[in-house]
Design an enzyme around this catalytic site. Structure first.
Site, PDB file in Angstrom:
ATOM      1  N   GLY A   1      39.563  37.607  49.586  1.00 27.00           N
ATOM      2  CA  GLY A   1      38.924  38.338  49.038  1.00 27.00           C
ATOM      3  C   GLY A   1      38.383  37.823  47.917  1.00 27.00           C
ATOM      4  N   GLY A   2      37.260  38.284  46.895  1.00 28.98           N
ATOM      5  CA  GLY A   2      36.796  38.269  45.412  1.00 28.98           C
ATOM      6  C   GLY A   2      35.980  37.468  45.327  1.00 28.98           C
TER       7      GLY A   2
ATOM      8  N   ILE B   1      35.395  34.755  41.747  1.00 28.83           N
ATOM      9  CA  ILE B   1      35.645  33.238  41.005  1.00 28.83           C
ATOM     10  C   ILE B   1      36.657  33.266  40.360  1.00 28.83           C
ATOM     11  CG2 ILE B   1      34.232  33.122  39.705  1.00 28.83           C
ATOM     12  CD1 ILE B   1      32.980  30.231  40.592  1.00 28.83           C
ATOM     13  N   THR B   2      37.660  32.885  40.423  1.00 25.47           N
ATOM     14  CA  THR B   2      38.591  32.788  39.675  1.00 25.47           C
ATOM     15  C   THR B   2      39.107  31.013  38.952  1.00 25.47           C
ATOM     16  OG1 THR B   2      40.941  33.753  38.431  1.00 25.47           O
ATOM     17  CG2 THR B   2      40.789  32.593  41.659  1.00 25.47           C
TER      18      THR B   2
ATOM     19  N   HIS C   1      42.604  28.645  38.577  1.00 24.18           N
ATOM     20  CA  HIS C   1      44.671  28.244  38.307  1.00 24.18           C
ATOM     21  C   HIS C   1      43.931  26.862  37.486  1.00 24.18           C
ATOM     22  CE1 HIS C   1      44.142  30.772  41.299  1.00 24.18           C
ATOM     23  NE2 HIS C   1      43.780  30.964  42.247  1.00 24.18           N
TER      24      HIS C   1
ATOM     25  N   LEU D   1      43.941  39.490  41.249  1.00 21.93           N
ATOM     26  CA  LEU D   1      44.336  39.049  42.780  1.00 21.93           C
ATOM     27  C   LEU D   1      43.674  39.276  44.197  1.00 21.93           C
ATOM     28  CD1 LEU D   1      47.250  42.176  44.027  1.00 21.93           C
ATOM     29  CD2 LEU D   1      44.932  41.756  45.535  1.00 21.93           C
ATOM     30  N   GLY D   2      44.512  38.135  45.675  1.00 28.09           N
ATOM     31  CA  GLY D   2      43.238  38.360  46.191  1.00 28.09           C
ATOM     32  C   GLY D   2      43.964  37.799  48.007  1.00 28.09           C
TER      33      GLY D   2
ATOM     34  N   VAL E   1      48.571  36.549  44.488  1.00 25.82           N
ATOM     35  CA  VAL E   1      48.125  37.191  43.185  1.00 25.82           C
ATOM     36  C   VAL E   1      48.549  36.310  41.688  1.00 25.82           C
ATOM     37  CG1 VAL E   1      50.516  37.518  42.934  1.00 25.82           C
ATOM     38  CG2 VAL E   1      48.894  38.738  41.350  1.00 25.82           C
TER      39      VAL E   1
ATOM     40  N   CYS F   1      36.034  36.314  38.527  1.00 22.19           N
ATOM     41  CA  CYS F   1      36.025  37.891  39.048  1.00 22.19           C
ATOM     42  C   CYS F   1      34.699  38.352  39.446  1.00 22.19           C
ATOM     43  CB  CYS F   1      37.432  38.892  38.635  1.00 22.19           C
ATOM     44  SG  CYS F   1      39.264  37.523  38.917  1.00 22.19           S
TER      45      CYS F   1
END
Length: 263
Positions: free
Chosen positions: A108-109, A111-112, A114, A184-185, A197, A214
């Site tokens: 879910g969620g 864009i992020t 890493h 978190l997703g 997370v 997000c």
């Protein structure tokens, strides 16, 4: 500080909130009781690993697991990568010509990002066996992050409708009140979770400027180092793993919106 200098092999396979994507388990539907088992997840330290390797391994682990497969937490650090959730809007990637790859995933969620210096904890749980609803799982993961920050004298807080952890107002915020420090997703498949997370420890934060983190335009993202924490990746990863295990031990999750180092 990075946990490793070169990508490692995948973690081994077994011998709704907008942060959650589910194939079969409604967001707040009770899961049938099954016999109790040892609640302590196995913690695997995977080191530096390409995102696609971890993603494929999580899905394979979840597909292969049985009712007897122990739950696991994978601690991972990724080379630079943007990930876009299952219902995510690609328009939240502002720099379309970025040299950083974009991977579309099934969590879910929105864009992020890493990258090195960020602890990613993948949470591979059998929710039926733990008698957990998804909302409760999100609460417990968020509380583990709040408790981790508190261990370094940092105060975080939740935001209604926006999963993750944000810097709480106060002296320790150093002018970064409201900045996001953990994302978190989750994906729920056949009553089991994967994804998890990410907690920003000591990063190059500039790639976050290339996205609406997000899905929120203008949202500041910060790391623990910016807030004065000198601890490195390995130490914070172990603290987070311990807090996740403690919050998943079957006790009712704390439901305060703010975690304080004085709690």
């Amino acid at each position: 500080m990075s946990a490793a200098t070169s990508p490692s092999s995948a973690c081994p396979l077994p011998s709704s909130s907008n942060a959650v994507s589910s194939d079969a388990t409604p967001f707040d539907v009770a899961i049938p009781d099954l016999p109790a088992v040892d609640p302590a997840p196995i913690v695997r330290r995977c080191g530096l690993e390409a995102y696609e390797v971890s993603f494929d391994a999580m899905r394979a682990f979840t597909e292969a697991r049985t009712a007897d497969t122990p739950d696991e937490i994978w601690l991972v650090e990724h080379p630079p990568v943007f990930t876009l959730g299952q219902a995510g809007n690609p328009a939240h990637l502002l720099a379309v010509d970025s040299a950083i790859p974009l991977v579309k995933v099934d969590r879910g969620g929105q864009i992020t990002y890493h990258g090195p210096g960020q602890v990613v904890a993948y949470v591979l749980l059998d929710l039926r066996r733990r008698k957990l609803m998804v909302r409760e799982l999100v609460t417990r993961i968020e509380q583990a992050v709040l408790d981790t920050l508190a261990a370094y004298n940092l105060a975080g807080e939740r935001r209604a409708g926006a999963p993750g952890i944000y810097v709480a107002p106060g002296i320790g915020a150093r002018g970064h009140e409201g900045a996001k420090i953990a994302a978190l997703g989750l994906k729920i498949r056949n009553g089991c979770s994967y994804h998890g997370v990410s907690l920003n420890v000591q990063m190059d934060l500039r790639p976050f400027l290339a996205i609406n983190p997000c899905g929120y335009a203008g949202l500041e993202t910060v790391d623990m180092a910016t807030l004065g924490v000198a601890a490195g990746w390995n130490e914070v990863a172990e603290t987070l793993a311990a807090q996740l295990a403690a919050n998943l031990d079957g006790a009712p999750a704390h439901r305060s919106s703010i975690g304080s180092p004085n709690d």
